[in-house]
Enzyme design. Structure first.
Site, PDB file in Angstrom:
ATOM      1  N   HIS A 206      -0.712 -48.347 -61.010  1.00 37.80           N
ATOM      2  CA  HIS A 206      -1.776 -48.738 -61.943  1.00 37.80           C
ATOM      3  C   HIS A 206      -3.121 -48.220 -61.415  1.00 37.80           C
ATOM      4  O   HIS A 206      -3.962 -47.729 -62.170  1.00 37.80           O
ATOM      5  CB  HIS A 206      -1.792 -50.269 -62.035  1.00 37.80           C
ATOM      6  CG  HIS A 206      -2.521 -50.796 -63.232  1.00 37.80           C
ATOM      7  ND1 HIS A 206      -2.814 -52.131 -63.374  1.00 37.80           N
ATOM      8  CD2 HIS A 206      -3.012 -50.196 -64.335  1.00 37.80           C
ATOM      9  CE1 HIS A 206      -3.464 -52.319 -64.524  1.00 37.80           C
ATOM     10  NE2 HIS A 206      -3.594 -51.156 -65.117  1.00 37.80           N
TER      11      HIS A 206
ATOM     12  N   HIS B  37       1.650 -52.077 -58.783  1.00 35.84           N
ATOM     13  CA  HIS B  37       0.188 -52.212 -58.699  1.00 35.84           C
ATOM     14  C   HIS B  37      -0.427 -50.882 -58.277  1.00 35.84           C
ATOM     15  O   HIS B  37      -1.446 -50.451 -58.810  1.00 35.84           O
ATOM     16  CB  HIS B  37      -0.197 -53.239 -57.620  1.00 35.84           C
ATOM     17  CG  HIS B  37      -0.044 -54.661 -58.042  1.00 35.84           C
ATOM     18  ND1 HIS B  37      -0.591 -55.176 -59.198  1.00 35.84           N
ATOM     19  CD2 HIS B  37       0.572 -55.711 -57.431  1.00 35.84           C
ATOM     20  CE1 HIS B  37      -0.315 -56.473 -59.274  1.00 35.84           C
ATOM     21  NE2 HIS B  37       0.389 -56.815 -58.220  1.00 35.84           N
TER      22      HIS B  37
ATOM     23  N   HIS C 165       7.425 -54.023 -56.651  1.00 37.56           N
ATOM     24  CA  HIS C 165       6.333 -54.794 -57.259  1.00 37.56           C
ATOM     25  C   HIS C 165       4.974 -54.244 -56.807  1.00 37.56           C
ATOM     26  O   HIS C 165       4.111 -53.932 -57.626  1.00 37.56           O
ATOM     27  CB  HIS C 165       6.470 -56.268 -56.847  1.00 37.56           C
ATOM     28  CG  HIS C 165       5.368 -57.154 -57.345  1.00 37.56           C
ATOM     29  ND1 HIS C 165       5.528 -58.008 -58.417  1.00 37.56           N
ATOM     30  CD2 HIS C 165       4.090 -57.331 -56.920  1.00 37.56           C
ATOM     31  CE1 HIS C 165       4.388 -58.658 -58.632  1.00 37.56           C
ATOM     32  NE2 HIS C 165       3.499 -58.266 -57.724  1.00 37.56           N
ATOM     33  N   GLU C 166       4.804 -54.126 -55.494  1.00 32.69           N
ATOM     34  CA  GLU C 166       3.513 -53.655 -54.983  1.00 32.69           C
ATOM     35  C   GLU C 166       3.249 -52.215 -55.408  1.00 32.69           C
ATOM     36  O   GLU C 166       2.115 -51.835 -55.677  1.00 32.69           O
ATOM     37  CB  GLU C 166       3.437 -53.801 -53.454  1.00 32.69           C
ATOM     38  CG  GLU C 166       3.521 -55.244 -52.954  1.00 32.69           C
ATOM     39  CD  GLU C 166       2.563 -56.205 -53.653  1.00 32.69           C
ATOM     40  OE1 GLU C 166       1.490 -55.772 -54.108  1.00 32.69           O
ATOM     41  OE2 GLU C 166       2.884 -57.400 -53.763  1.00 32.69           O
TER      42      GLU C 166
END
Length: 680
Positions: free
Chosen positions: A476, A473, A469-470
């Protein structure tokens, strides 16, 4: 003595930064920023990107690069001295940002640029940056009379202080409770990994026995596995009353007055700017169009998930009664009997999976996934200055061997480090005036158990999901192709779209084809056996409706708290919470529970009237991923399309447009419901 923060560095000189450097460096950077603003305004029209936006972006960038390591150290290596220095900078920064946001001359310069001929020559990202700047002027009260502008500034400064105070209270309250267990029998049922960690905690404090804390890696195993109900209750009470007027440290770090003041000031701020309430103000910069749309979305989801949630709880109660003779489930029994029921139904537990997810397998497996989808390779560097010996540093290269970005990886829980997992930007990508391209740098921070007893760090599958998940980010931020400050990477991305890349990445943690190389037993290297894999997949949606209902409870609580605030009546924090629980919660919770007092996301993070973003982005992520399910989870072309249309575009265009470009249509709710196994 030179101030390391004021030297020109490409990466922060962490080991040299001391608390006494903080205030002078920030003060100097702010003075330079003010001078840049005055210089630009003195230049006079006509304005262009080069004589207006670029010099301001460069001054802001220097400020950001100085403040970023300070803010980061305050989160990962907190100390009384650093905390005090950090606190002194908050009003300075807030005051500066209000000064810029209410600077008539600067506002007129931006308007001149937007209304002049030069605007048409700007690229998409530059236009968006100019439009955002004008919107931010409006949201800083540029159009208000002087006394209202002054009040705006006072509120903004006070809010930044209150958010920091809230955070400190939560950190202090979390560190302020520990329990030493000397008789191992009291910890019956606990997994080996948790006992080893608790023993290591005690040894670190030169104590004999097992030291329990309220950090998640210590708290969760007790709630999930410990047979000792009295201990579970004691820890549950301590954890769910942190920073409040209840529990073992009642009143010591109480966030009640802090929350009351935060909500009142947010409401006043929104009304100053002409919004009905803070929920309206929050949505001015988000994908969702109006409060009703958000409330309808959450309420609709609750209607669909509630019947299944009630069924899940009824099954748990029946199981606890039939198998263990438990007449009434207490809040501190839920996780414990859920784990037992999961074992009973699927014969699998998180602990059984741990040996198959050693750190190196999980991290390298993550890199392999990214390489297959996007053609991106991670390379470790060991010559970088870090804030703790356990921190690692990596660079990302694409197929043309071009450096795209780099990141710090800080995986383990430590004292003086705030809980949770997050990605933050250290440096943002931007094209400098001299033509050079500054590459992005990210911080990826988790709180997992560190290696003990000579074994590598072993992750639960949940922790692997958090890591993915991290990193979503991080990608991105790091893979952006936008070269304009303010809209590159995660900058300028609406809050309800920012979780799309992160939740999207989680999907690979459930794919057998990916698990084949994300997992590998730490002793033998064998990947997750098929039998365990099948059980894990079968258990994937165990209590999925209860999970969604809990997220809906947080989302509705946050949104309604801000949307329904009435200055005459005050915040009504607990009343609102109980009312929402009646609507969506199926699991009973005690009246002395003080969940809001440690809900940092909305009181000290960016999620105020925005926590719904997690579920909103979940819809986007599940729908985006369904294209990979159709075309192949390692389909390089599909990966390239996601990269080109979403990941590389940063905040340069509206997320709905970007999504439609990738998916060919607007998002649909079905994929998410299916994803959670909810029969909507």
């Amino acid at each position: 003595m030179t101030n390391p923060l004021l030297t020109s560095f490409s990466l922060p000189p962490f080991s040299a930064i001391k608390p006494e450097h903080v205030v002078p460096a920030v003060t100097k950077a702010l003075a330079d920023c003010r001078a840049a603003v005055e210089g630009v305004v003195a230049h006079g029209a006509p304005y262009s990107w080069e004589n207006l936006c670029q010099p301001l972006a460069e001054a802001d960038d220097v400020l950001g690069r100085i403040f970023s390591p300070i803010s980061h150290l305050n989160s990962v290596k907190n100390s009384p001295e650093l905390r005090e220095a950090y606190e002194q900078t908050l009003p300075l920064l807030s005051e500066y940002s209000t000064w810029v946001g209410q600077h008539e001359g600067l506002y007129n310069a931006y308007r001149d640029l937007r209304d002049g001929d030069h605007y048409a020559t700007l690229n998409t990202a530059q236009k968006k940056a100019v439009d955002n700047a004008l919107r931010d002027f409006e949201l800083s009260g540029i159009g208000l009379p002087k006394e209202k502008q002054q009040r705006y500034g006072e509120i903004a400064t006070r809010l930044s202080e209150l958010g920091n105070q809230y955070s400190n209270n939560v950190l202090d309250a979390t560190m302020g409770w520990t329990k030493l267990i000397t008789d191992e029998a009291e910890l019956a049922g606990m997994p080996e990994s948790a006992l080893a960690a608790a023993k290591a905690q005690a040894e670190a404090k030169e104590q004999e026995g097992y030291l329990l804390t309220l950090d998640i890696p210590s708290y969760l195993p007790v709630m999930t596995y410990c047979d000792n109900q009295a201990l579970r209750e004691e820890m549950y009470r301590a954890y769910s009353t942190r920073a409040s007027d209840q529990g073992p440290n009642a009143g010591k770090w109480d966030n009640s007055p802090v929350m009351e003041e935060i909500l009142a000031l947010r409401h006043e701020l929104a009304q100053l700017l002409g919004f009905e309430n803070y929920a309206h103000e929050s949505l001015a910069t988000k994908m969702a169009e109006n409060p009703q749309q958000v409330l309808d979305f959450l309420t609709d989801l609750a209607k669909r998930a509630r019947p299944q949630g009630e069924k899940e709880l009824a099954q748990l109660r029946a199981f606890a009664k039939a198998e263990f003779g438990v007449e009434e489930l207490q809040p501190w029994d839920i996780a414990y009997y859920s784990e037992k029921q999961k074992q009973h139904l699927y014969s699998i537990s998180d602990e059984q999976l741990r040996p198959y997810f050693p750190e190196n397998k999980a991290v390298n497996g993550l890199f392999e996934v990214v390489k297959r989808i996007y053609g991106i390779t991670a390379k470790e560097r060991t010559d970088v200055d870090v804030w703790h010996p356990e921190v690692r540093f990596f660079e990302l290269y694409d197929e043309n061997n071009e450096l795209r970005g780099s990141f710090y990886l800080d995986l383990y829980a430590r004292e003086h480090k705030r809980g949770g997992a997050w990605m933050d930007d250290c440096v943002g990508q931007m094209r400098k005036a001299d033509g050079t391209l500054q590459k992005p740098v990210a911080y990826l921070t988790c709180n997992f158990n560190r290696p003990v007893n000579g074994k590598p760090a072993l992750f639960t599958h949940d922790e692997v999901i958090t890591l993915f998940h991290e990193f979503g980010h991080g990608l991105h931020h790091m893979l952006t192709r936008i070269e304009t400050a303010g809209v590159s990477g995660i900058s300028g991305v609406p809050w309800d779209a920012v979780e799309l890349p992160s939740q999207f990445m989680e999907n690979w943690c459930w794919e057998p084809e990916a698990l084949a190389f994300i997992s590998g037993h730490y002793e033998t290297g064998e990947p997750l056996p098929k039998e365990l894999l099948d059980k894990m997949l079968a258990a994937k949606n165990y209590q999925a409706a209860l999970f969604i209902l809990r997220q809906l409870e947080f989302g509705l609580f946050d949104f309604r708290l801000h949307a329904e605030f009435n200055p005459q009546q005050g915040a009504k924090i607990l009343e609102t919470l109980f009312e929402i629980k009646k609507q969506v919660a199926v699991v009973p919770s005690p009246t002395w529970g003080r969940f809001p007092h440690a809900f940092s996301h909305i009181f000290a993070g960016g999620y105020a009237a925005g926590y719904y973003s997690y579920l909103w982005a979940d819809v986007l992520a599940a729908d985006a991923y369904s294209r990979f399910e159709e075309e192949g989870i390692f389909n390089r072309e599909t990966g390239q399309s996601f990269l080109d249309n979403i990941l590389t575009r940063g905040g340069s265009e509206e997320p709905m447009e970007l999504f439609k470009r990738f998916r060919g249509r607007e998002p649909q709710l079905d994929a998410m419901l299916e994803h959670y196994g909810i029969k909507g």
